[in-house]
Design a protein around this motif. Structure first.
Motif, PDB file in Angstrom:
ATOM      1  N   LEU A  21      15.704 -17.675  43.528  1.00  0.00           N
ATOM      2  CA  LEU A  21      14.808 -18.827  43.623  1.00  0.00           C
ATOM      3  C   LEU A  21      14.342 -19.215  42.217  1.00  0.00           C
ATOM      4  N   VAL A  22      14.189 -20.517  41.979  1.00  0.00           N
ATOM      5  CA  VAL A  22      13.610 -21.038  40.738  1.00  0.00           C
ATOM      6  C   VAL A  22      12.405 -21.900  41.106  1.00  0.00           C
ATOM      7  N   LEU A  23      11.269 -21.660  40.415  1.00  0.00           N
ATOM      8  CA  LEU A  23      10.045 -22.426  40.645  1.00  0.00           C
ATOM      9  C   LEU A  23       9.662 -23.190  39.378  1.00  0.00           C
ATOM     10  N   PRO A  48      23.182 -28.339  38.676  1.00  0.00           N
ATOM     11  CA  PRO A  48      24.066 -27.165  38.699  1.00  0.00           C
ATOM     12  C   PRO A  48      23.457 -25.944  39.386  1.00  0.00           C
ATOM     13  N   LEU A  49      22.132 -25.827  39.371  1.00  0.00           N
ATOM     14  CA  LEU A  49      21.497 -24.725  40.092  1.00  0.00           C
ATOM     15  C   LEU A  49      21.721 -24.880  41.591  1.00  0.00           C
ATOM     16  N   ARG A  50      21.529 -26.073  42.090  1.00  0.00           N
ATOM     17  CA  ARG A  50      21.759 -26.318  43.510  1.00  0.00           C
ATOM     18  C   ARG A  50      23.233 -26.126  43.855  1.00  0.00           C
ATOM     19  N   THR A  51      24.123 -26.570  42.961  1.00  0.00           N
ATOM     20  CA  THR A  51      25.559 -26.400  43.186  1.00  0.00           C
ATOM     21  C   THR A  51      25.923 -24.926  43.282  1.00  0.00           C
ATOM     22  N   PRO A 107      18.201 -22.022  45.159  1.00  0.00           N
ATOM     23  CA  PRO A 107      17.138 -22.973  45.526  1.00  0.00           C
ATOM     24  C   PRO A 107      16.204 -23.227  44.346  1.00  0.00           C
ATOM     25  N   VAL A 108      15.826 -24.481  44.163  1.00  0.00           N
ATOM     26  CA  VAL A 108      14.874 -24.875  43.130  1.00  0.00           C
ATOM     27  C   VAL A 108      13.761 -25.666  43.808  1.00  0.00           C
TER      28      VAL A 108
END
Length: 648
Positions: A229-231, A254-257, A261-262
């Motif tokens: 997870l990224v917040l 690219p994180l979602r790809t 989860p962001v």
């Protein structure tokens, strides 16, 4: 600078109007014997054995031993293990553990240096302790009041039985990355270098021209590490320009790809901001702003599409990005109070203060109750602080903490919300608020983890390992030190911030000049000459700068870095500020040839005001024991690397 808003400044300006008047276990190197060679002598060690109280799922209470062990090999590397053991010396398999955290160490003439690899598994190392000294079979950890004792043969055998097969599994934890106040500025906004952009940087000296590249590097690092997870708790853009938000979305994609989860929330810079401009040489013109509805659309894949509930009164929402972890993502901004020249206002003004609307609080507490009833952990994310990070914050820096913060934090804690992630202050700081009943018995707590800006000194971000039940949060700090186009990010940001503190002072004085000058009649009543208060903002700025800027800069930098107590003796710094402030008034009095009696009176008055109104807040801020709200005021939290245990 606007972000600086140094709390000391307000007090100093008040003084200018004078309206306030009406553990370390260590020894000297000489006592340290030559270290025993690394090897069998230090093969297995206990580390900081303690006891903890545990309540199992069926309500049974028991006292457990908490054991942290190092498993060192002969080749200079090793692993750390973390165990809970019951009264029968049996391992509690259902308790969270640290498995296989890699270590490296060197033996240097009596001092053994131990460094731990990054919590998320990269090759980059960070110091576990500053130094550990070997003393007759004991490794004494300087500054941490713990010792490393070589394990006995029986303990070695027991450890061997407990050590997990495969070593580095870490299956009992999730990994979370937190970055805040990324303030991305689209390159399209800088049409041409010139005074317009340089003037903006003079009042708000962030690393704006590199902001996109900084975020790109963090995203690349996250893709490599694959956190769960990224917040991002707000201030995604320089000033809410639509083109800047579009750039943020493209960089985060690219994180979602990668399946990471962001989750984001808006900050005070992000919505309908009148200060978003194109800079074209000496001119600036308004950029297209981002409305609340556009914000939701832009960040649909970064929280809003994952929402299990949304607040009708704001951009707040609730989501469950990890099974069992519910995030209250709250919009604390007051963009409806912004002012716009192009809408008939007297100025372009972005409201930096924050609050939660009553309807939003009611909605959020109901969502927290719902999640807790389902057995889930509830964590808050918002842009503004919910807990004071020094005693004077609510008085001097009220725009950095939500309105009615005491009431809101109590309500959150009572409804099972014990942890919050915030930004806004650009401070790397962890603060807790404990509240008590009428009998002074502690009822509950909430911890506010504030993360600094990625593009302002000291350029931090956080990595977190959290247990699967989301009760144990191992928080670590890392820093952006370089990017391809800038070798020394931290050094550049430090110099830019330090060089511009006087510029920020000037901005604040100019902004408040009418109010400051209204105080001039009070000075006459006190016997001051008409020339005592400089007759323009520039001269007042120079006066304060000449006497105080070095120490004000030091205070601000120390406070930004976190763990303030590790720096210069706060009492010495505070006393020096008082002395220089009195000197400023005395020498100004002599310069305008005031009566000696008036000079002596002013000097004494300044000292009294400083002691009664400024020193408590300064001591609170620089010793970092303020925010815990303890009766004895003795609690302190490691702002950079700590472990939090959060109830459910």
């Amino acid at each position: 600078m606007k972000k600086l808003n140094l709390w000391m400044l307000a007090a100093i300006l008040t003084l200018c109007g004078l309206t306030t008047a009406l553990t370390s276990c260590s020894s000297s190197d000489d006592d340290i014997p030559q270290a025993t060679p690394i090897g069998s002598e230090l093969y297995k060690m206990w580390y900081a054995e303690t006891t903890v109280d545990n309540t199992s799922a069926d309500g049974t209470k028991e006292t457990l031993r908490q054991i942290r062990a190092f498993d060192f090999d002969d080749d200079g590397e090793g692993k750390e293990y973390f165990f809970y053991v019951d009264a029968d010396n049996k391992l509690k398999e259902n308790m969270p553990k640290l498995l296989g955290v890699d270590f490296a160490y060197t033996n240097l003439s009596g001092i053994i240096h131990i460094s731990r690899k990054d919590l998320l598994g990269t090759d980059a190392t960070r110091n576990l302790v500053r130094e550990a000294k070997y003393q007759g079979g004991t490794l004494v950890v300087s500054g941490d009041n713990v010792s490393l004792l070589p394990a006995t043969d029986a303990q070695k055998a027991q450890l061997e039985a407990w050590l997990p097969e495969g070593g580095n599994a870490n299956t009992d934890y999730k990994n979370i990355l937190v970055m805040s106040d990324i303030h991305v500025m689209s390159p399209q906004l800088l049409v041409k270098e010139g005074s317009a952009f340089s003037s903006y940087l003079n009042s708000d000296p962030k690393l704006l021209e590199y902001s996109g590249e900084v975020l790109e590097q963090l995203v690349a690092e996250a893709v490599k590490r694959k956190p769960d997870l990224v917040l991002i708790p707000g201030d995604l853009t320089k000033d809410g320009e639509l083109v800047s938000h579009q750039l943020v979305v493209s960089i985060l994609t690219p994180l979602r790809t990668a399946g990471i989860p962001v989750i984001v929330v808006p900050g005070n810079h992000d919505i309908d901001n009148p200060e978003g401009y194109y800079f074209d040489g000496d001119e600036k013109r308004s950029a297209e702003r981002t409305s609340p509805e556009q914000f939701k659309q832009l960040y649909a894949d970064f929280g809003y599409n994952q929402a299990t509930a949304t607040d009708p009164a704001s951009l707040s929402f609730v989501c469950e990005p990890l099974e069992g972890l519910v995030l209250l993502c709250l919009d604390t901004n007051m963009y409806e109070f912004n002012e716009y020249l192009d809408r008939g206002g007297k100025r372009d003004y972005n409201q930096t203060a924050g609050r939660l609307r009553p309807a939003t609080i009611t909605w959020a507490l109901a969502e927290a109750d719902k999640a807790r009833a389902a057995g889930k952990q509830v964590v808050l994310m918002e842009h503004h602080n919910i807990v004071q990070h020094h005693d004077a914050q609510a008085q001097i820096q009220s725009e950095y903490i939500i309105e009615n913060h005491t009431s809101v934090s109590q309500q959150m804690a009572r409804h099972g919300v014990h942890l919050a992630f915030t930004g806004h202050t650009h401070l790397q700081d962890i603060a807790a608020y404990h509240y008590y009943d009428a009998l002074k018995v502690r009822n509950d707590s909430i911890v506010d983890v504030s993360t600094g800006s990625t593009i302002s000194y000291p350029n931090p971000w956080r990595t977190i390992r959290v247990s699967n039940d989301f009760t144990r949060w191992e928080i670590a700090t890392e820093y952006i030190k370089s990017i391809p186009s800038l070798a020394d990010v931290q050094g550049t940001c430090y110099k830019r911030l330090a060089d511009n503190i006087s510029g920020g002072l000037k901005w604040h004085i100019e902004y408040a000049w009418d109010e400051i000058y209204k105080k001039k009649p009070y000075l006459t009543v006190l016997g001051c000459n008409d020339q005592f208060l400089p007759d323009n903002p520039a001269d007042l700025t120079k006066l304060i700068t000449d006497y105080l800027i070095d120490d004000l800069t030091k205070v601000y930098m120390i406070h930004n870095e976190g763990n303030e107590w590790q720096h210069e003796d706060p009492e010495a710094l505070i006393e020096r500020l008082k002395t220089n402030l009195q000197k400023m008034f005395r020498e100004r009095s002599e310069y305008v040839e005031q009566w000696e009696l008036t000079t002596a009176f002013l000097e004494s008055l300044v000292g009294t005001v400083f002691d009664n109104h400024l020193k408590p807040g300064l001591r609170s801020m620089l010793s970092d024991i303020n925010q815990m709200n303890e009766p004895l005021r003795s609690s302190r939290t490691d702002d950079l690397n700590t472990v939090l245990t959060i109830g459910r």
